[in-house]
Design an enzyme around this catalytic site. Structure first.
Site, mmCIF file in Angstrom:
data_model
loop_
_atom_site.group_PDB
_atom_site.id
_atom_site.type_symbol
_atom_site.label_atom_id
_atom_site.label_comp_id
_atom_site.label_asym_id
_atom_site.label_seq_id
_atom_site.Cartn_x
_atom_site.Cartn_y
_atom_site.Cartn_z
ATOM 1 N N ASP A 1 0.834 -1.213 0.000
ATOM 2 C CA ASP A 1 0.000 0.000 0.000
ATOM 3 C C ASP A 1 0.867 1.261 0.000
ATOM 4 O O ASP A 1 0.340 2.372 -0.089
ATOM 5 C CB ASP A 1 -1.037 -0.012 1.129
ATOM 6 C CG ASP A 1 -0.427 -0.095 2.516
ATOM 7 O OD1 ASP A 1 0.816 -0.161 2.627
ATOM 8 O OD2 ASP A 1 -1.195 -0.105 3.500
ATOM 9 N N SER A 2 2.203 1.098 0.028
ATOM 10 C CA SER A 2 3.092 2.250 -0.198
ATOM 11 C C SER A 2 2.848 2.844 -1.581
ATOM 12 O O SER A 2 3.236 3.977 -1.850
ATOM 13 C CB SER A 2 4.561 1.840 -0.065
ATOM 14 O OG SER A 2 4.867 0.790 -0.962
ATOM 15 N N ASP B 1 -1.114 -6.133 -0.233
ATOM 16 C CA ASP B 1 -1.462 -5.516 1.054
ATOM 17 C C ASP B 1 -2.965 -5.312 1.170
ATOM 18 O O ASP B 1 -3.616 -4.903 0.198
ATOM 19 C CB ASP B 1 -0.814 -4.122 1.147
ATOM 20 C CG ASP B 1 0.429 -4.123 2.009
ATOM 21 O OD1 ASP B 1 0.621 -5.054 2.805
ATOM 22 O OD2 ASP B 1 1.227 -3.164 1.864
ATOM 23 N N LYS C 1 -1.234 -9.430 2.752
ATOM 24 C CA LYS C 1 -0.428 -8.997 3.911
ATOM 25 C C LYS C 1 -1.263 -8.031 4.724
ATOM 26 O O LYS C 1 -1.986 -7.200 4.147
ATOM 27 C CB LYS C 1 0.868 -8.315 3.447
ATOM 28 C CG LYS C 1 1.664 -7.713 4.624
ATOM 29 C CD LYS C 1 3.099 -7.382 4.262
ATOM 30 C CE LYS C 1 3.293 -6.037 3.614
ATOM 31 N NZ LYS C 1 2.849 -4.875 4.420
ATOM 32 N N GLU D 1 -1.131 -5.577 8.589
ATOM 33 C CA GLU D 1 -0.243 -5.008 9.605
ATOM 34 C C GLU D 1 -0.764 -5.283 11.018
ATOM 35 O O GLU D 1 -1.970 -5.251 11.247
ATOM 36 C CB GLU D 1 -0.111 -3.490 9.391
ATOM 37 C CG GLU D 1 0.563 -3.134 8.083
ATOM 38 C CD GLU D 1 0.771 -1.632 7.913
ATOM 39 O OE1 GLU D 1 0.506 -0.856 8.862
ATOM 40 O OE2 GLU D 1 1.197 -1.234 6.819
ATOM 41 N N GLU E 1 9.664 -4.339 10.154
ATOM 42 C CA GLU E 1 10.037 -3.016 9.640
ATOM 43 C C GLU E 1 10.621 -2.132 10.738
ATOM 44 O O GLU E 1 10.011 -1.958 11.800
ATOM 45 C CB GLU E 1 8.810 -2.333 8.998
ATOM 46 C CG GLU E 1 9.157 -0.948 8.442
ATOM 47 C CD GLU E 1 8.176 -0.395 7.437
ATOM 48 O OE1 GLU E 1 7.224 -1.100 7.055
ATOM 49 O OE2 GLU E 1 8.374 0.774 7.024
HETATM 50 O O1 KIV Z 1 3.564 -1.094 1.503
HETATM 51 C C1 KIV Z 1 4.738 -1.486 1.449
HETATM 52 O O2 KIV Z 1 5.497 -1.159 0.521
HETATM 53 C C2 KIV Z 1 5.217 -2.360 2.510
HETATM 54 C C3 KIV Z 1 6.681 -2.653 2.555
HETATM 55 C C4 KIV Z 1 7.413 -1.499 3.109
HETATM 56 C C5 KIV Z 1 6.970 -3.890 3.305
HETATM 57 O O3 KIV Z 1 4.457 -2.776 3.337
#
Ligand code: KIV
Length: 256
Positions: A42-43, A81, A111, A113, A180
């Site tokens: 989600d970055s 994510d 994924k 968090e 992280e």
């Molecule tokens: O969203 C993302 O890019 C991430 C990575 C930093 C692991 O969760």
């Protein structure tokens, strides 16, 4: 690449490479370069959509980008994510969200968090439903307004909490875990305690694998964390190419 192969890599002491992707073009290049796992992180809310945090991105937007990434990938394992507030409300919401991601895209896993008890319970329910889950603890960007972007696990109590969270997430069935921005010795401790692979970002060299945000690696992001590494300056190369094009068009050198 399969989940089983990923686990074997840890058992055999082979380091796992992970990069993020946000569209077809970048995914094709990452896959062809032989990266083991591609994360539709989600970055992308920040590096591809211009948001200041990862919070605004929606599930529909993540699915849209995941579909594009999947079209470019033949070999790498694909993980998407779950965006902020698409899984935190209830187990039912998490099942619905993760189910949509797996049905509507070609990713093999999701994924999410957090390592608190509610997150662990969510992981257990998703795994029981047949959905592979990668966990993510330490600095969790979806909690930026509570944690900031500071390193986590610095006090003995905070470090022990992260160790316990990692153990609980493995017990809940997570197939891998992102660590992280935590101290390297803590990442080592967690990596040694778990049988599932740990993937570090800003967590030192002792994890089973490493992940970077690809826009940071390529020099395309406006800001990047101190633990990241820029392997190329694409911003400079792209700017130069565009300026040369503009000059040639204005001077009548292109087209010939
Ligand atoms: O969203 C993302 O890019 C991430 C990575 C930093 C692991 O969760």
């Amino acid at each position: 690449m399969t989940l089983q192969q990923l686990r074997q890599m840890k058992q055999q002491g082979r380091t796992i490479t992970v990069l993020t992707a946000w569209d077809y073009a970048i995914a094709r290049l990452i896959d062809a370069a032989g990266v083991d796992l591609i994360l539709i992180g989600d970055s992308l809310a920040m590096v591809a959509l211009g948001h200041r945090t990862t919070l605004p991105i929606t599930l529909d937007e993540m699915i849209h980008h995941a579909k594009a990434v999947c079209r470019g990938v033949e070999r790498s394992l694909l993980v998407c994510d779950l965006p902020f507030m698409s899984y935190q409300e209830s187990i039912q919401q998490a099942l619905h969200t993760a189910g949509r991601v797996l049905k509507e895209t070609n990713v093999q896993a999701v994924k999410l968090e957090g390592g608190h008890p509610a997150a662990v319970e969510t992981v257990a329910h998703l795994v029981q439903a047949g959905i592979p889950v990668m966990a993510h603890i330490g600095l969790t960007p979806q909690s930026v307004h509570r944690l900031g972007y500071r390193q986590q696990g610095k006090t003995p109590e905070a470090a022990e909490r992260l160790v316990q969270e990692a153990i609980a997430l493995e017990a809940a069935g997570a197939f891998s875990i992102v660590l992280e921005h935590i101290p390297a010795d803590l990442a080592l401790q967690i990596t040694q305690k778990l049988t599932i692979p740990t993937i570090g970002i800003g967590a030192g060299p002792y994890c089973d694998g490493q992940v970077l945000v690809t826009a940071d690696l390529l020099g395309l992001s406006e800001r990047q964390p101190p633990f990241s590494k820029r392997y190329a300056d694409l911003q400079g190369i792209v700017t130069q190419a565009i300026q040369t094009y503009c000059t040639e068009v204005k001077e009548g050198k292109f087209p010939l």
